[in-house]
Design a protein around this motif. Structure first.
Motif, PDB file in Angstrom:
ATOM      1  N   PRO A  57      51.596 -35.875  57.359  1.00 29.94           N
ATOM      2  CA  PRO A  57      51.465 -34.422  57.209  1.00 29.94           C
ATOM      3  C   PRO A  57      51.573 -33.710  58.551  1.00 29.94           C
ATOM      4  O   PRO A  57      51.323 -34.286  59.601  1.00 29.94           O
ATOM      5  CB  PRO A  57      50.059 -34.255  56.621  1.00 29.94           C
ATOM      6  CG  PRO A  57      49.307 -35.451  57.095  1.00 29.94           C
ATOM      7  CD  PRO A  57      50.317 -36.574  57.177  1.00 29.94           C
ATOM      8  N   CYS A  58      51.947 -32.460  58.500  1.00 25.20           N
ATOM      9  CA  CYS A  58      52.013 -31.606  59.683  1.00 25.20           C
ATOM     10  C   CYS A  58      50.709 -30.819  59.736  1.00 25.20           C
ATOM     11  O   CYS A  58      50.466 -29.976  58.869  1.00 25.20           O
ATOM     12  CB  CYS A  58      53.210 -30.662  59.575  1.00 25.20           C
ATOM     13  SG  CYS A  58      53.191 -29.329  60.787  1.00 25.20           S
ATOM     14  N   GLU A  59      49.889 -31.079  60.730  1.00 26.75           N
ATOM     15  CA  GLU A  59      48.596 -30.401  60.796  1.00 26.75           C
ATOM     16  C   GLU A  59      48.712 -28.913  61.087  1.00 26.75           C
ATOM     17  O   GLU A  59      47.799 -28.146  60.844  1.00 26.75           O
ATOM     18  CB  GLU A  59      47.679 -31.079  61.804  1.00 26.75           C
ATOM     19  CG  GLU A  59      48.183 -31.062  63.232  1.00 26.75           C
ATOM     20  CD  GLU A  59      47.305 -31.871  64.160  1.00 26.75           C
ATOM     21  OE1 GLU A  59      46.074 -31.708  64.106  1.00 26.75           O
ATOM     22  OE2 GLU A  59      47.855 -32.656  64.927  1.00 26.75           O
ATOM     23  N   PHE A  60      49.863 -28.480  61.576  1.00 20.64           N
ATOM     24  CA  PHE A  60      50.064 -27.069  61.883  1.00 20.64           C
ATOM     25  C   PHE A  60      50.636 -26.301  60.694  1.00 20.64           C
ATOM     26  O   PHE A  60      50.514 -25.091  60.628  1.00 20.64           O
ATOM     27  CB  PHE A  60      51.002 -26.906  63.085  1.00 20.64           C
ATOM     28  CG  PHE A  60      50.476 -27.568  64.323  1.00 20.64           C
ATOM     29  CD1 PHE A  60      49.468 -26.979  65.058  1.00 20.64           C
ATOM     30  CD2 PHE A  60      50.969 -28.793  64.733  1.00 20.64           C
ATOM     31  CE1 PHE A  60      48.970 -27.583  66.195  1.00 20.64           C
ATOM     32  CE2 PHE A  60      50.472 -29.409  65.871  1.00 20.64           C
ATOM     33  CZ  PHE A  60      49.472 -28.806  66.602  1.00 20.64           C
ATOM     34  N   CYS A  61      51.280 -27.001  59.766  1.00 15.03           N
ATOM     35  CA  CYS A  61      51.978 -26.344  58.667  1.00 15.03           C
ATOM     36  C   CYS A  61      51.049 -25.594  57.716  1.00 15.03           C
ATOM     37  O   CYS A  61      51.458 -24.621  57.100  1.00 15.03           O
ATOM     38  CB  CYS A  61      52.813 -27.359  57.888  1.00 15.03           C
ATOM     39  SG  CYS A  61      54.135 -28.071  58.896  1.00 15.03           S
ATOM     40  N   PHE A  91      40.246 -18.386  68.957  1.00 16.17           N
ATOM     41  CA  PHE A  91      40.700 -19.725  69.313  1.00 16.17           C
ATOM     42  C   PHE A  91      39.770 -20.777  68.728  1.00 16.17           C
ATOM     43  O   PHE A  91      40.214 -21.796  68.199  1.00 16.17           O
ATOM     44  CB  PHE A  91      40.807 -19.873  70.836  1.00 16.17           C
ATOM     45  CG  PHE A  91      41.460 -21.158  71.239  1.00 16.17           C
ATOM     46  CD1 PHE A  91      42.797 -21.383  70.965  1.00 16.17           C
ATOM     47  CD2 PHE A  91      40.733 -22.145  71.863  1.00 16.17           C
ATOM     48  CE1 PHE A  91      43.405 -22.573  71.316  1.00 16.17           C
ATOM     49  CE2 PHE A  91      41.336 -23.340  72.223  1.00 16.17           C
ATOM     50  CZ  PHE A  91      42.673 -23.560  71.944  1.00 16.17           C
ATOM     51  N   THR A  92      38.469 -20.530  68.772  1.00 12.12           N
ATOM     52  CA  THR A  92      37.506 -21.455  68.172  1.00 12.12           C
ATOM     53  C   THR A  92      37.756 -21.574  66.675  1.00 12.12           C
ATOM     54  O   THR A  92      37.693 -22.666  66.114  1.00 12.12           O
ATOM     55  CB  THR A  92      36.058 -20.988  68.438  1.00 12.12           C
ATOM     56  OG1 THR A  92      35.844 -20.963  69.849  1.00 12.12           O
ATOM     57  CG2 THR A  92      35.041 -21.909  67.774  1.00 12.12           C
ATOM     58  N   GLN A 102      38.521 -24.917  64.607  1.00 10.65           N
ATOM     59  CA  GLN A 102      37.718 -25.309  63.454  1.00 10.65           C
ATOM     60  C   GLN A 102      38.593 -25.591  62.239  1.00 10.65           C
ATOM     61  O   GLN A 102      38.396 -26.587  61.546  1.00 10.65           O
ATOM     62  CB  GLN A 102      36.688 -24.223  63.123  1.00 10.65           C
ATOM     63  CG  GLN A 102      35.578 -24.143  64.131  1.00 10.65           C
ATOM     64  CD  GLN A 102      34.666 -22.957  63.902  1.00 10.65           C
ATOM     65  OE1 GLN A 102      35.062 -21.950  63.333  1.00 10.65           O
ATOM     66  NE2 GLN A 102      33.441 -23.059  64.379  1.00 10.65           N
ATOM     67  N   ARG A 103      39.579 -24.737  61.980  1.00 15.08           N
ATOM     68  CA  ARG A 103      40.456 -24.944  60.823  1.00 15.08           C
ATOM     69  C   ARG A 103      41.309 -26.200  60.978  1.00 15.08           C
ATOM     70  O   ARG A 103      41.745 -26.787  60.000  1.00 15.08           O
ATOM     71  CB  ARG A 103      41.303 -23.703  60.573  1.00 15.08           C
ATOM     72  CG  ARG A 103      40.480 -22.562  59.934  1.00 15.08           C
ATOM     73  CD  ARG A 103      41.302 -21.351  59.605  1.00 15.08           C
ATOM     74  NE  ARG A 103      41.645 -20.541  60.756  1.00 15.08           N
ATOM     75  CZ  ARG A 103      40.804 -19.731  61.409  1.00 15.08           C
ATOM     76  NH1 ARG A 103      39.552 -19.646  61.034  1.00 15.08           N
ATOM     77  NH2 ARG A 103      41.216 -19.009  62.423  1.00 15.08           N
ATOM     78  N   MET A 104      41.530 -26.620  62.229  1.00 19.48           N
ATOM     79  CA  MET A 104      42.285 -27.846  62.475  1.00 19.48           C
ATOM     80  C   MET A 104      41.372 -29.068  62.530  1.00 19.48           C
ATOM     81  O   MET A 104      41.831 -30.186  62.717  1.00 19.48           O
ATOM     82  CB  MET A 104      43.071 -27.729  63.782  1.00 19.48           C
ATOM     83  CG  MET A 104      44.192 -26.715  63.696  1.00 19.48           C
ATOM     84  SD  MET A 104      45.158 -26.663  65.210  1.00 19.48           S
ATOM     85  CE  MET A 104      46.015 -28.220  65.093  1.00 19.48           C
ATOM     86  N   GLY A 105      40.061 -28.846  62.378  1.00 11.79           N
ATOM     87  CA  GLY A 105      39.109 -29.952  62.413  1.00 11.79           C
ATOM     88  C   GLY A 105      38.810 -30.448  63.823  1.00 11.79           C
ATOM     89  O   GLY A 105      38.351 -31.573  63.997  1.00 11.79           O
ATOM     90  N   LEU A 106      39.045 -29.616  64.828  1.00 14.79           N
ATOM     91  CA  LEU A 106      38.842 -30.017  66.220  1.00 14.79           C
ATOM     92  C   LEU A 106      37.583 -29.426  66.836  1.00 14.79           C
ATOM     93  O   LEU A 106      37.315 -29.642  68.014  1.00 14.79           O
ATOM     94  CB  LEU A 106      40.064 -29.618  67.057  1.00 14.79           C
ATOM     95  CG  LEU A 106      41.381 -30.243  66.612  1.00 14.79           C
ATOM     96  CD1 LEU A 106      42.549 -29.650  67.389  1.00 14.79           C
ATOM     97  CD2 LEU A 106      41.335 -31.754  66.786  1.00 14.79           C
ATOM     98  N   ALA A 107      36.829 -28.666  66.069  1.00 16.40           N
ATOM     99  CA  ALA A 107      35.574 -28.079  66.536  1.00 16.40           C
ATOM    100  C   ALA A 107      34.620 -28.065  65.346  1.00 16.40           C
ATOM    101  O   ALA A 107      35.058 -27.986  64.196  1.00 16.40           O
ATOM    102  CB  ALA A 107      35.788 -26.663  67.058  1.00 16.40           C
TER     103      ALA A 107
END
Length: 127
Positions: free
Chosen positions: A37-41, A79-80, A84-89
């Motif tokens: 999957p594309c995490e940005f899509c 940015f936070t 968060q939506r990308m699962g990085l925070a």
């Protein structure tokens, strides 16, 4: 190229969908399989724009602030939110480091009035 985004979750059971078919709009060639999957899509256009601005600013949030025409705390919060939506925070604000300079209600309303912040994003920040 269509501006439609593929859903990331199944509308029936709610599980994550996987990409199983790719096609060429030019010649009609199709490939079938299970693709990464594309995490940005799955990100909304506003998040993609935030990432583009962040990358163009070489990670300098002061430059992001200037480009977006928002306060530094708002740029940082946006940015936070992308992270968060990308699962990085962490999504749980109580686990995140405390914000010393969160935007005030007046700053948020001012940014909505100037068009720099959407009413939906302002509502989220004010809640």
């Amino acid at each position: 190229m269509p501006d439609h985004r593929a859903p990331s979750d199944c509308p029936v059971c709610g599980e994550h969908l996987v990409v199983t078919r790719l096609g060429c709009a030019s010649c009609g060639t199709e490939l079938a399989g299970i693709f990464a999957p594309c995490e940005f899509c799955a990100l909304p256009a506003s998040d993609l724009e935030m990432l583009r601005v962040f990358l163009a600013a070489r990670g300098n949030l002061r430059e992001v602030e200037k480009h977006l025409g928002v306060s530094y705390p708002t740029a940082r919060l946006r940015f936070t939110g992308v992270l968060q939506r990308m699962g990085l925070a962490p999504m749980d604000e109580s686990r995140a480091e405390p914000e010393a300079s969160e935007p005030s209600r007046e700053e948020i309303l001012s940014e909505v009035a100037s068009g720099a912040l959407s009413p939906a994003e302002a509502a989220r920040l004010l809640s």
